[in-house]
Write a protein that holds these residues in place. Structure first.
Motif, PDB file in Angstrom:
ATOM      1  N   ILE A  41      39.180 -12.887   0.573  1.00 58.75           N
ATOM      2  CA  ILE A  41      37.784 -12.867   1.000  1.00 58.75           C
ATOM      3  C   ILE A  41      37.506 -11.785   2.049  1.00 58.75           C
ATOM      4  O   ILE A  41      38.263 -11.614   3.004  1.00 58.75           O
ATOM      5  N   PHE A  42      36.398 -11.081   1.852  1.00 58.49           N
ATOM      6  CA  PHE A  42      35.782 -10.264   2.891  1.00 58.49           C
ATOM      7  C   PHE A  42      34.462 -10.941   3.228  1.00 58.49           C
ATOM      8  O   PHE A  42      33.559 -11.013   2.395  1.00 58.49           O
ATOM      9  N   CYS A  43      34.345 -11.458   4.453  1.00 53.36           N
ATOM     10  CA  CYS A  43      33.190 -12.286   4.795  1.00 53.36           C
ATOM     11  C   CYS A  43      32.085 -11.479   5.477  1.00 53.36           C
ATOM     12  O   CYS A  43      32.215 -11.055   6.626  1.00 53.36           O
ATOM     13  N   ASN A  44      31.005 -11.279   4.747  1.00 56.35           N
ATOM     14  CA  ASN A  44      29.809 -10.630   5.278  1.00 56.35           C
ATOM     15  C   ASN A  44      28.848 -11.747   5.688  1.00 56.35           C
ATOM     16  O   ASN A  44      27.895 -12.055   4.984  1.00 56.35           O
ATOM     17  N   ASP A  45      29.127 -12.369   6.826  1.00 55.49           N
ATOM     18  CA  ASP A  45      28.448 -13.600   7.221  1.00 55.49           C
ATOM     19  C   ASP A  45      26.963 -13.373   7.499  1.00 55.49           C
ATOM     20  O   ASP A  45      26.580 -12.860   8.541  1.00 55.49           O
ATOM     21  N   ARG A  46      26.131 -13.808   6.556  1.00 60.90           N
ATOM     22  CA  ARG A  46      24.689 -13.684   6.711  1.00 60.90           C
ATOM     23  C   ARG A  46      24.034 -15.038   7.004  1.00 60.90           C
ATOM     24  O   ARG A  46      22.840 -15.227   6.736  1.00 60.90           O
ATOM     25  N   SER A  47      24.817 -15.962   7.552  1.00 58.82           N
ATOM     26  CA  SER A  47      24.221 -17.230   7.965  1.00 58.82           C
ATOM     27  C   SER A  47      23.223 -16.984   9.090  1.00 58.82           C
ATOM     28  O   SER A  47      23.329 -15.999   9.822  1.00 58.82           O
ATOM     29  N   THR A  48      22.244 -17.857   9.220  1.00 57.12           N
ATOM     30  CA  THR A  48      21.165 -17.674  10.197  1.00 57.12           C
ATOM     31  C   THR A  48      21.051 -18.925  11.059  1.00 57.12           C
ATOM     32  O   THR A  48      20.200 -19.780  10.818  1.00 57.12           O
ATOM     33  N   PRO A  49      21.900 -19.048  12.081  1.00 56.91           N
ATOM     34  CA  PRO A  49      21.961 -20.285  12.860  1.00 56.91           C
ATOM     35  C   PRO A  49      20.767 -20.554  13.767  1.00 56.91           C
ATOM     36  O   PRO A  49      20.612 -21.656  14.271  1.00 56.91           O
ATOM     37  N   GLY A  50      19.907 -19.541  14.002  1.00 61.51           N
ATOM     38  CA  GLY A  50      18.704 -19.764  14.805  1.00 61.51           C
ATOM     39  C   GLY A  50      18.875 -19.463  16.276  1.00 61.51           C
ATOM     40  O   GLY A  50      19.973 -19.206  16.775  1.00 61.51           O
ATOM     41  N   SER A  51      17.762 -19.492  17.002  1.00 67.26           N
ATOM     42  CA  SER A  51      17.722 -19.007  18.383  1.00 67.26           C
ATOM     43  C   SER A  51      18.592 -19.800  19.342  1.00 67.26           C
ATOM     44  O   SER A  51      19.163 -19.237  20.277  1.00 67.26           O
ATOM     45  N   ALA A  52      18.718 -21.119  19.133  1.00 65.19           N
ATOM     46  CA  ALA A  52      19.536 -21.918  20.043  1.00 65.19           C
ATOM     47  C   ALA A  52      20.997 -21.489  20.006  1.00 65.19           C
ATOM     48  O   ALA A  52      21.696 -21.524  21.019  1.00 65.19           O
TER      49      ALA A  52
END
Length: 210
Positions: A41-52
């Motif tokens: 795996i090459f992880c292009n982490d595009r998760s969006t956890p939010g401002s907090a």
């Protein structure tokens, strides 16, 4: 795009992917070394956890269109809004961001070749320290140029990526820049790795048998 799903369809090659694919074809495939490289795996982490989580007050956490969004690595390794974070992770939150060639059990199976770039989490784990803290005494330090990472940083009208800066520190750059170096990353197969000599130090780095 009008949704996060549409924004992350993985249908268009980036300029950098074209570059690293060309490098891999010439230096690995054509040179007969394909069997020595693993499809991991090459992880292009595009998760969006939010401002907090990211510390950016204007972060919408939406990840599409013109919405201001900071991405997953920012919540783990810091930025101007959260410089105290030094908790790199090697877990890829979303399978859609886990780039592989044919391994569809763990990844998305959309790569042409098993080659990518280093991630922001890996830069921190290697020794850069928290965001914008210079370290000239570890193996990724290069005083002559900076290089792109695989990790998206944030979007506020212009897209930005994490980079390994010339001072050895983790920083960011807008994707409009054409000055950065591209340093391809591959993962050696377990069978080949067992044949390596050396102990990984500067004076005796890992190397193949000569």
């Amino acid at each position: 795009s009008t949704s996060k799903e549409e924004a992350q369809t993985n249908t268009a090659n980036s300029d950098i992917k074209t570059i690293v694919d060309g490098w891999y074809k010439t230096n690995i495939v054509d040179a007969g070394y394909s069997e020595s490289v693993e499809d991991t795996i090459f992880c292009n982490d595009r998760s969006t956890p939010g401002s907090a989580a990211t510390g950016l007050s204007s972060d919408t956490g939406l990840g599409y269109g013109t919405n201001i969004t900071a991405y997953g690595a920012t919540s783990r390794v810091g930025g101007p809004w959260k410089t105290d974070k030094t908790q790199p992770s090697f877990v890829c939150p979303n399978k859609n961001d886990a780039f592989t060639v044919s391994n569809e059990e763990k990844g998305n199976g959309v790569l042409t070749y098993p080659v990518g770039l280093i991630t922001a989490d890996e830069i921190v784990a290697a020794g850069s320290g928290k965001y914008n803290t210079s370290n000239t005494a570890y193996y990724l330090y290069n005083p002559n140029s900076w290089s792109w990472s695989l990790s998206p940083y944030y979007y506020n009208g212009n897209a930005r990526e994490f980079i390994l800066y010339a001072g050895g520190n983790l920083h960011y750059m807008g994707v409009y820049s054409t000055d950065g170096a591209v340093a391809p990353v591959i993962n050696l197969s377990a069978d080949y790795a067992r044949t390596l000599q050396g102990d990984g130090t500067i004076s005796n780095p890992y190397h193949g048998k000569y």
